[in-house]
Design a protein around this motif. Structure first.
Motif, PDB file in Angstrom:
ATOM      1  N   LYS A  71       0.824  -1.215   0.000  1.00 11.70           N
ATOM      2  CA  LYS A  71       0.000   0.000   0.000  1.00 11.70           C
ATOM      3  C   LYS A  71       0.851   1.255   0.000  1.00 11.70           C
ATOM      4  CE  LYS A  71      -4.132  -1.518   2.303  1.00 11.70           C
ATOM      5  NZ  LYS A  71      -4.638  -1.723   3.666  1.00 11.70           N
ATOM      6  N   ARG A  72       1.886   1.258   0.846  1.00  9.23           N
ATOM      7  CA  ARG A  72       2.777   2.422   0.910  1.00  9.23           C
ATOM      8  C   ARG A  72       3.454   2.667  -0.440  1.00  9.23           C
ATOM      9  NH1 ARG A  72       0.346   2.982   4.812  1.00  9.23           N
ATOM     10  NH2 ARG A  72       1.001   2.833   6.983  1.00  9.23           N
ATOM     11  N   LEU A  73       3.947   1.575  -1.039  1.00  6.46           N
ATOM     12  CA  LEU A  73       4.637   1.703  -2.327  1.00  6.46           C
ATOM     13  C   LEU A  73       3.667   2.175  -3.411  1.00  6.46           C
ATOM     14  CD1 LEU A  73       6.854  -1.520  -2.203  1.00  6.46           C
ATOM     15  CD2 LEU A  73       7.709   0.817  -2.210  1.00  6.46           C
ATOM     16  N   ALA A  74       2.452   1.618  -3.392  1.00  6.88           N
ATOM     17  CA  ALA A  74       1.473   1.978  -4.419  1.00  6.88           C
ATOM     18  C   ALA A  74       1.101   3.445  -4.313  1.00  6.88           C
ATOM     19  CB  ALA A  74       0.232   1.101  -4.290  1.00  6.88           C
ATOM     20  N   LYS A  75       0.981   3.919  -3.086  1.00  7.26           N
ATOM     21  CA  LYS A  75       0.615   5.318  -2.880  1.00  7.26           C
ATOM     22  C   LYS A  75       1.664   6.252  -3.457  1.00  7.26           C
ATOM     23  CE  LYS A  75      -1.877   7.904   0.599  1.00  7.26           C
ATOM     24  NZ  LYS A  75      -2.010   8.216   2.025  1.00  7.26           N
ATOM     25  N   SER A  76       2.918   5.791  -3.514  1.00  4.85           N
ATOM     26  CA  SER A  76       3.970   6.608  -4.098  1.00  4.85           C
ATOM     27  C   SER A  76       4.223   6.266  -5.561  1.00  4.85           C
ATOM     28  CB  SER A  76       5.275   6.413  -3.313  1.00  4.85           C
ATOM     29  OG  SER A  76       5.038   6.191  -1.958  1.00  4.85           O
ATOM     30  N   GLY A  77       3.332   5.462  -6.130  1.00 10.30           N
ATOM     31  CA  GLY A  77       3.460   5.127  -7.544  1.00 10.30           C
ATOM     32  C   GLY A  77       4.635   4.227  -7.869  1.00 10.30           C
ATOM     33  N   ARG A  78       5.126   3.482  -6.856  1.00 12.57           N
ATOM     34  CA  ARG A  78       6.310   2.640  -7.072  1.00 12.57           C
ATOM     35  C   ARG A  78       5.914   1.236  -7.530  1.00 12.57           C
ATOM     36  NH1 ARG A  78      10.301   4.616  -3.042  1.00 12.57           N
ATOM     37  NH2 ARG A  78      11.162   2.541  -3.250  1.00 12.57           N
ATOM     38  N   PHE A  79       5.288   1.160  -8.675  1.00  8.86           N
ATOM     39  CA  PHE A  79       4.740  -0.124  -9.129  1.00  8.86           C
ATOM     40  C   PHE A  79       5.825  -1.109  -9.558  1.00  8.86           C
ATOM     41  CE2 PHE A  79       1.391   3.079  -9.724  1.00  8.86           C
ATOM     42  CZ  PHE A  79       0.477   2.568  -8.826  1.00  8.86           C
ATOM     43  N   THR A  80       6.917  -0.579 -10.092  1.00 11.36           N
ATOM     44  CA  THR A  80       8.028  -1.461 -10.470  1.00 11.36           C
ATOM     45  C   THR A  80       8.606  -2.140  -9.235  1.00 11.36           C
ATOM     46  OG1 THR A  80       8.508   0.170 -12.172  1.00 11.36           O
ATOM     47  CG2 THR A  80      10.133  -1.564 -11.846  1.00 11.36           C
ATOM     48  N   ASP A  81       8.707  -1.375  -8.149  1.00 13.25           N
ATOM     49  CA  ASP A  81       9.213  -1.951  -6.903  1.00 13.25           C
ATOM     50  C   ASP A  81       8.265  -3.020  -6.363  1.00 13.25           C
ATOM     51  OD1 ASP A  81      11.359  -0.306  -7.076  1.00 13.25           O
ATOM     52  OD2 ASP A  81      10.666   1.150  -5.597  1.00 13.25           O
ATOM     53  N   ALA A 111      -2.525  -3.183  -4.695  1.00 14.30           N
ATOM     54  CA  ALA A 111      -1.766  -2.180  -5.445  1.00 14.30           C
ATOM     55  C   ALA A 111      -2.533  -1.685  -6.676  1.00 14.30           C
ATOM     56  CB  ALA A 111      -0.430  -2.768  -5.866  1.00 14.30           C
ATOM     57  N   GLY A 112      -3.687  -2.280  -6.930  1.00 11.79           N
ATOM     58  CA  GLY A 112      -4.459  -1.904  -8.109  1.00 11.79           C
ATOM     59  C   GLY A 112      -3.870  -2.449  -9.399  1.00 11.79           C
ATOM     60  N   MET A 113      -2.994  -3.472  -9.265  1.00  9.98           N
ATOM     61  CA  MET A 113      -2.342  -4.035 -10.457  1.00  9.98           C
ATOM     62  C   MET A 113      -3.049  -5.318 -10.867  1.00  9.98           C
ATOM     63  SD  MET A 113       1.487  -3.348  -8.969  1.00  9.98           S
ATOM     64  CE  MET A 113       2.500  -3.842 -10.375  1.00  9.98           C
ATOM     65  N   PHE A 114      -4.257  -5.162 -11.421  1.00 15.67           N
ATOM     66  CA  PHE A 114      -5.058  -6.346 -11.709  1.00 15.67           C
ATOM     67  C   PHE A 114      -4.424  -7.258 -12.756  1.00 15.67           C
ATOM     68  CE2 PHE A 114      -8.243  -8.686 -14.112  1.00 15.67           C
ATOM     69  CZ  PHE A 114      -8.650  -9.531 -13.099  1.00 15.67           C
ATOM     70  N   ASP A 115      -3.789  -6.689 -13.753  1.00 13.90           N
ATOM     71  CA  ASP A 115      -3.175  -7.510 -14.804  1.00 13.90           C
ATOM     72  C   ASP A 115      -2.138  -8.469 -14.216  1.00 13.90           C
ATOM     73  OD1 ASP A 115      -4.772  -6.156 -16.513  1.00 13.90           O
ATOM     74  OD2 ASP A 115      -3.209  -4.776 -17.216  1.00 13.90           O
ATOM     75  N   HIS A 116      -1.374  -7.993 -13.234  1.00 17.52           N
ATOM     76  CA  HIS A 116      -0.390  -8.852 -12.576  1.00 17.52           C
ATOM     77  C   HIS A 116      -1.075  -9.922 -11.734  1.00 17.52           C
ATOM     78  CE1 HIS A 116       2.324  -5.649 -13.790  1.00 17.52           C
ATOM     79  NE2 HIS A 116       3.344  -6.438 -13.506  1.00 17.52           N
ATOM     80  N   ALA A 117      -2.198  -9.547 -11.142  1.00 21.19           N
ATOM     81  CA  ALA A 117      -2.960 -10.513 -10.339  1.00 21.19           C
ATOM     82  C   ALA A 117      -3.446 -11.646 -11.243  1.00 21.19           C
ATOM     83  CB  ALA A 117      -4.139  -9.822  -9.662  1.00 21.19           C
ATOM     84  N   LEU A 118      -3.989 -11.262 -12.384  1.00 21.57           N
ATOM     85  CA  LEU A 118      -4.499 -12.266 -13.324  1.00 21.57           C
ATOM     86  C   LEU A 118      -3.376 -13.144 -13.865  1.00 21.57           C
ATOM     87  CD1 LEU A 118      -6.948 -13.368 -14.867  1.00 21.57           C
ATOM     88  CD2 LEU A 118      -6.529 -11.649 -16.638  1.00 21.57           C
ATOM     89  N   LYS A 119      -2.235 -12.510 -14.169  1.00 22.70           N
ATOM     90  CA  LYS A 119      -1.085 -13.258 -14.667  1.00 22.70           C
ATOM     91  C   LYS A 119      -0.642 -14.295 -13.632  1.00 22.70           C
ATOM     92  CE  LYS A 119       3.676 -12.557 -15.582  1.00 22.70           C
ATOM     93  NZ  LYS A 119       4.694 -11.595 -15.160  1.00 22.70           N
ATOM     94  N   THR A 120      -0.606 -13.872 -12.389  1.00 24.47           N
ATOM     95  CA  THR A 120      -0.216 -14.788 -11.311  1.00 24.47           C
ATOM     96  C   THR A 120      -1.195 -15.950 -11.205  1.00 24.47           C
ATOM     97  OG1 THR A 120       0.699 -12.887 -10.140  1.00 24.47           O
ATOM     98  CG2 THR A 120       0.428 -14.903  -8.863  1.00 24.47           C
ATOM     99  N   PHE A 121      -2.471 -15.622 -11.333  1.00 23.26           N
ATOM    100  CA  PHE A 121      -3.502 -16.674 -11.293  1.00 23.26           C
ATOM    101  C   PHE A 121      -3.295 -17.673 -12.429  1.00 23.26           C
ATOM    102  CE2 PHE A 121      -7.744 -18.314 -12.414  1.00 23.26           C
ATOM    103  CZ  PHE A 121      -8.155 -18.810 -11.177  1.00 23.26           C
ATOM    104  N   ASN A 122      -2.997 -17.151 -13.617  1.00 22.02           N
ATOM    105  CA  ASN A 122      -2.787 -18.028 -14.774  1.00 22.02           C
ATOM    106  C   ASN A 122      -1.504 -18.854 -14.679  1.00 22.02           C
ATOM    107  OD1 ASN A 122      -5.174 -17.410 -16.102  1.00 22.02           O
ATOM    108  ND2 ASN A 122      -4.292 -15.559 -17.033  1.00 22.02           N
ATOM    109  N   GLN A 123      -0.534 -18.356 -13.902  1.00 18.87           N
ATOM    110  CA  GLN A 123       0.731 -19.085 -13.741  1.00 18.87           C
ATOM    111  C   GLN A 123       0.620 -20.317 -12.848  1.00 18.87           C
ATOM    112  OE1 GLN A 123       3.197 -15.842 -12.338  1.00 18.87           O
ATOM    113  NE2 GLN A 123       4.517 -15.965 -14.147  1.00 18.87           N
TER     114      GLN A 123
END
Length: 406
Positions: A71-81, A111-123
């Motif tokens: 949450k802290r990282l997302a709030k600062s836009g640190r999505f790569t991290d 983090a609001g990164m749904f595409d990564h969530a879906l990718k993880t689910f598919n993996q």
DNA sequence: CTAGGGTTAG
């Protein structure tokens, strides 16, 4: 331990973020620190110092710590991290355990990164992780968290069928929430019928989601109908359910809040800080700060604790009342419990203290606030304007070193 | 091992 590239990256990231070597700390200590740590780099440092204990500590705690860090990282836009951090967990042998993998899906959702969530689910097929409603529920929950509400009903129709399992009461709860979030209370209510037909238990949580949504959409009568239906079915309201009702019905009147708090107690439940905050707030807003202070003074006796919002509200209204010394006392309490008010409220307080020539108190406040906003030039400006700038001007990283050493 | 309630002042 594995020394994969990604883990190495995480370590570098952490090392770069800190001024001293990270040491291992207990999970409860880490949680307390994370709650009060708004600097994402430091949050990451705290989290990484705890990762070694991941296996030995309770999964619920580590999930909470992971969510807070993300949450802290997302709030600062640190999505790569976030990606680096969460992807590194995929090298853990526990990735074949569905709850562990699901916690990654959930975190991507936070983090609001749904595409990564879906990718993880598919993996999951690649990892050989078995599938059940656990990961499915994590996925559709991530959908809601990422505000992709329209996707939930769609995934709900597709995934259980294609993977051969049935949605459970949690899945339906998440579906109901998605309808509520897209302001379709009628679809949420329809889902209740569907659940009954399929013999899925409707819990207090699901009922609460729906009547909260109905109240929010101005449908108070329908909300009360759902409340009554819940009670009639022997599904007893809990404190969260009561709090939703207080929130939507108190109308600014502390007497209504008091009556409903009594109702909670009579039902054999214990009102929590959210319940009492409605009371504190109502009193403050109608100018009865002294009554609010009485509630605050008796919280412990009630078996409840003030939270950051309680402190903020009280300090703010005490300042508006020009009762800066009382405000300072409440502020000191907030410091003791690591729940200090926000910048603007603190500014109001320190200015008031100076106006009343309470320089000692004002200086004490500044010492504490500098720790919360170590590199804040705006706070420094507040201090300078009041002639309180005791510390030398911020030179190369000096403020942070000072802060870290305390 | 999951889903619901507040972040409250201007």
């Amino acid at each position: 331990m594995s020394s994969s590239i990604t883990l190495h990256h995480v370590r570098n990231l952490c090392a770069a973020a800190t001024t001293s070597a990270s040491s291992s700390i207990s999970i409860s200590k880490a949680k307390a620190k994370l709650r009060s740590q708004f600097d994402p780099d430091k949050a990451l440092k705290i989290y990484s110092s705890l990762s070694d204990h991941y296996t030995t500590s309770s999964p619920a705690s580590s999930r909470y710590a992971q969510d807070l860090t993300v949450k802290r990282l997302a709030k600062s836009g640190r999505f790569t991290d976030i990606e680096t951090l969460l992807e590194s967990h995929k090298n853990d042998p526990k990735i074949t355990q569905e709850p562990y993998l699901s916690s990654l899906i959930r975190s991507y959702g936070v983090a609001g990164m749904f595409d990564h969530a879906l990718k993880t689910f598919n993996q999951m097929d690649d990892f050989g992780t078995p599938r059940s409603t656990i990961s499915f529920n994590a996925l559709i929950s991530a959908c809601n968290q990422s505000k992709r509400f329209d996707l939930v009903p769609q995934l709900f129709d597709e995934i259980p069928q294609s993977h051969g399992f049935l949605p459970d009461k949690f899945s339906y709860g998440i579906l109901v929430k998605s309808y509520c979030e897209s302001n379709s209370p009628e679809l949420a209510v329809d889902t209740l019928k569907r659940m009954e037909e399929k013999g899925i238990e409707i819990t207090t949580v699901t009922f609460t989601t729906i009547f909260d949504c109905l109240y929010k959409n101005g449908k108070s009568d329908e909300a009360e109908t759902i409340w009554n239906e819940m009670v009639m079915k022997g599904c007893l309201p809990d404190v969260a359910a009561y709090n939703v009702r207080i929130m939507h019905t108190h109308n600014g009147d502390p007497e209504i809040v008091k009556a409903m708090i009594e109702e909670i107690i009579n039902a054999g439940l214990k009102p929590d800080s959210i319940s009492y905050n409605y009371l504190v707030n109502c009193y403050c807003k109608i100018g009865k700060v002294d009554e609010a202070m009485k509630v605050y003074a008796r919280l412990e006796e009630y078996g409840s604790n003030p939270n950051a919002a309680t402190y903020r509200t009280l300090v703010y209204y005490l300042c508006r009342n020009e009762e800066f010394e009382k405000g300072y006392k409440v502020f000191k309490e907030s410091v003791k419990f690591h729940k200090i008010p926000d910048f603007n409220t603190l500014k109001l307080l320190v200015e008031g203290l100076m106006k009343k020539s309470k320089k000692k108190e004002a200086k004490g406040l500044c010492r504490t606030v500098r720790k919360k906003f170590p590199n804040s030039f705006s706070w420094r400006k507040v201090e300078e304007e009041l002639g309180l700038a005791a510390a030398p001007p911020l030179a190369s990283g000096e403020g942070e070193t000072q802060e870290a050493s305390r």
